[in-house]
Design a protein around this motif. Sequence first.
Motif, short mmCIF file in Angstrom:
data_model
loop_
_atom_site.label_atom_id
_atom_site.label_comp_id
_atom_site.label_asym_id
_atom_site.label_seq_id
_atom_site.Cartn_x
_atom_site.Cartn_y
_atom_site.Cartn_z
N HIS A 165 64.78 26.46 34.05
CA HIS A 165 63.50 26.75 33.41
C HIS A 165 62.72 25.45 33.14
O HIS A 165 61.50 25.41 33.35
N PHE A 170 52.09 26.65 25.71
CA PHE A 170 52.47 27.81 24.90
C PHE A 170 53.21 28.83 25.73
O PHE A 170 54.22 29.38 25.33
N ARG A 171 52.71 29.08 26.92
CA ARG A 171 53.32 30.10 27.77
C ARG A 171 54.65 29.63 28.36
O ARG A 171 55.60 30.39 28.45
N ASN A 216 56.64 27.09 27.28
CA ASN A 216 57.64 26.46 26.43
C ASN A 216 57.57 26.99 25.00
O ASN A 216 57.87 26.26 24.06
N GLN A 217 57.15 28.19 24.82
CA GLN A 217 57.08 28.85 23.51
C GLN A 217 56.28 28.05 22.49
O GLN A 217 56.59 28.02 21.31
N GLY A 218 55.25 27.35 22.95
CA GLY A 218 54.32 26.69 22.05
C GLY A 218 54.69 25.31 21.58
O GLY A 218 53.90 24.65 20.92
N SER A 219 55.88 24.84 21.92
CA SER A 219 56.24 23.49 21.48
C SER A 219 55.77 22.48 22.51
O SER A 219 55.89 22.70 23.71
#
Length: 136
Positions: A7, A63-64, A66-69
């Motif tokens: 990923h 955001f999409r 890496n979940q926003g980090s």
Amino acid sequence: MSGVIRHEIWFFFFSLLSGMILLCAYDQLRVLRRLIPHNGFFQSLEDFFFWTGAGIFCFGVSFRGNQGSLRGFSLAALVFGMWLYHRTASFWVVKSERFVFDAVSKKTFFLCRKALKKAWNWVTMRITCKNVDVKR
């Protein structure tokens, strides 16, 4: 290879491609500026809106993917993608688009000039024939 590493590699290449897309979009703005000259105020306004949109785009990528980090390697990949595009394809994209637009605009100008000349000749012929009273 674990799923997490896979990923991260995918996200790196997606960030790299996103940087290339951003600079390609900016090249479109550069071509527009060459075709339609702008003064400094409007160039600044265009840059403001473009880079605001680019920031939102970069945030969306982060955001999409890496979940926003925010991750340093994703920002580095964005910058590296911009640099890679600029060093490889940017010159040729701008040059080829400029060539196409110049060719199309010259052809369009020639056809419009030819059509306007025919229309002008038709109008002047009608006016002179009515003034002279020539029968056809």
